[in-house]
Scaffold this motif. Sequence first.
Motif, mmCIF file in Angstrom:
data_model
loop_
_atom_site.group_PDB
_atom_site.id
_atom_site.type_symbol
_atom_site.label_atom_id
_atom_site.label_comp_id
_atom_site.label_asym_id
_atom_site.label_seq_id
_atom_site.Cartn_x
_atom_site.Cartn_y
_atom_site.Cartn_z
ATOM 1 N N ILE A 101 0.859 -1.177 0.000
ATOM 2 C CA ILE A 101 0.000 0.000 0.000
ATOM 3 C C ILE A 101 0.897 1.229 0.000
ATOM 4 C CG2 ILE A 101 -1.836 1.251 1.182
ATOM 5 C CD1 ILE A 101 -2.536 -1.382 2.632
ATOM 6 N N PRO A 102 0.938 1.959 -1.108
ATOM 7 C CA PRO A 102 1.731 3.193 -1.126
ATOM 8 C C PRO A 102 1.161 4.206 -0.122
ATOM 9 C CG PRO A 102 1.147 2.508 -3.355
ATOM 10 C CD PRO A 102 0.354 1.666 -2.407
ATOM 11 N N GLY A 103 2.038 4.905 0.549
ATOM 12 C CA GLY A 103 1.603 5.876 1.546
ATOM 13 C C GLY A 103 0.691 6.942 0.989
ATOM 14 N N ALA A 104 0.907 7.347 -0.244
ATOM 15 C CA ALA A 104 0.085 8.390 -0.860
ATOM 16 C C ALA A 104 -1.361 7.936 -1.067
ATOM 17 C CB ALA A 104 0.691 8.802 -2.200
ATOM 18 N N ARG A 105 -1.609 6.631 -1.052
ATOM 19 C CA ARG A 105 -2.965 6.106 -1.273
ATOM 20 C C ARG A 105 -3.720 5.831 0.029
ATOM 21 N NH1 ARG A 105 -4.487 3.780 -6.249
ATOM 22 N NH2 ARG A 105 -3.000 4.233 -7.871
ATOM 23 N N ILE A 106 -3.066 5.993 1.168
ATOM 24 C CA ILE A 106 -3.719 5.726 2.456
ATOM 25 C C ILE A 106 -4.557 6.924 2.868
ATOM 26 C CG2 ILE A 106 -3.345 5.297 4.920
ATOM 27 C CD1 ILE A 106 -0.852 3.705 4.141
ATOM 28 N N ALA A 107 -5.823 6.653 3.180
ATOM 29 C CA ALA A 107 -6.741 7.707 3.605
ATOM 30 C C ALA A 107 -6.776 7.831 5.132
ATOM 31 C CB ALA A 107 -8.146 7.434 3.079
ATOM 32 N N LEU A 124 -7.997 -5.081 15.755
ATOM 33 C CA LEU A 124 -7.491 -4.989 14.391
ATOM 34 C C LEU A 124 -7.021 -3.574 14.089
ATOM 35 C CD1 LEU A 124 -10.411 -6.799 12.535
ATOM 36 C CD2 LEU A 124 -8.226 -7.794 13.205
ATOM 37 N N VAL A 125 -5.982 -3.466 13.290
ATOM 38 C CA VAL A 125 -5.581 -2.192 12.701
ATOM 39 C C VAL A 125 -6.134 -2.221 11.285
ATOM 40 C CG1 VAL A 125 -3.650 -0.805 11.884
ATOM 41 C CG2 VAL A 125 -3.505 -1.950 14.098
ATOM 42 N N LYS A 126 -7.000 -1.252 10.990
ATOM 43 C CA LYS A 126 -7.606 -1.194 9.661
ATOM 44 C C LYS A 126 -7.085 0.027 8.922
ATOM 45 C CE LYS A 126 -11.781 -2.673 9.092
ATOM 46 N NZ LYS A 126 -13.241 -2.862 9.182
ATOM 47 N N ILE A 127 -6.861 -0.170 7.641
ATOM 48 C CA ILE A 127 -6.303 0.885 6.803
ATOM 49 C C ILE A 127 -7.230 1.093 5.619
ATOM 50 C CG2 ILE A 127 -4.329 1.588 5.409
ATOM 51 C CD1 ILE A 127 -2.654 -0.340 7.196
ATOM 52 N N ASP A 128 -7.769 2.304 5.510
ATOM 53 C CA ASP A 128 -8.556 2.686 4.338
ATOM 54 C C ASP A 128 -7.594 3.258 3.304
ATOM 55 O OD1 ASP A 128 -10.911 1.947 5.582
ATOM 56 O OD2 ASP A 128 -11.492 3.986 6.104
ATOM 57 N N PHE A 129 -7.700 2.791 2.059
ATOM 58 C CA PHE A 129 -6.785 3.236 1.008
ATOM 59 C C PHE A 129 -7.454 3.090 -0.353
ATOM 60 C CE2 PHE A 129 -6.232 -1.276 1.364
ATOM 61 C CZ PHE A 129 -5.906 -1.738 0.101
ATOM 62 N N LEU A 130 -6.839 3.669 -1.353
ATOM 63 C CA LEU A 130 -7.281 3.483 -2.732
ATOM 64 C C LEU A 130 -6.454 2.353 -3.338
ATOM 65 C CD1 LEU A 130 -7.607 7.166 -4.000
ATOM 66 C CD2 LEU A 130 -9.441 5.598 -3.375
ATOM 67 N N ASN A 131 -7.146 1.314 -3.852
ATOM 68 C CA ASN A 131 -6.403 0.194 -4.417
ATOM 69 C C ASN A 131 -5.909 0.517 -5.828
ATOM 70 O OD1 ASN A 131 -8.604 -0.220 -6.154
ATOM 71 N ND2 ASN A 131 -9.454 -1.879 -4.906
#
Length: 161
Positions: A101-107, A124-131
């Motif tokens: 997951i590129p850092g620039a895509r993490i919301a 859980l650690v959840k990460i919202d991102f653009l795939n």
Amino acid sequence: MRLNFIGFIESVMHFIAEQQWVFIAVAFFGIIGYIALMRWRDRKWIEARFGSRSILAMSFGVNFFGNATEPGKPRRSSGFLLLFSDSLFYRSRVKKIELEIPGARIARIYHDRTHKGVDLRQSLVKIDFLNEHGQKDTAAFKVPYPPQWMRAIENALLKKK
């Protein structure tokens, strides 16, 4: 000859009954050795794949429960998680699942107990991102020391935005 063999078996059984601690110790150190071997193998793979790239944080024994956009229930795989200055990388040990997951895509990064509508009954650690398809997605990880991981990801990847 047969009598000697039976006598030998009896003496081995007596030894096992009297010296159970030896077998417990061998099993214990065998498990520790296996864990050390797997971590050594993972570190060699990381070194071969990423070379001298600087790793800010690393955890083994991380569980990944899949992405929200994947069909079906959460799937569990175990592997390692790496934090770089520009991305987050996960690789499972057995299934060879990889997620970068590129850092620039993490919301955002947050704590939860559910993934894909299922209560997993664990932190859980959840990460919202653009795939890679530009869709909003969520990845769920069970990591050791979740608050520290969340803070590290926020400091390394989100504060640059």
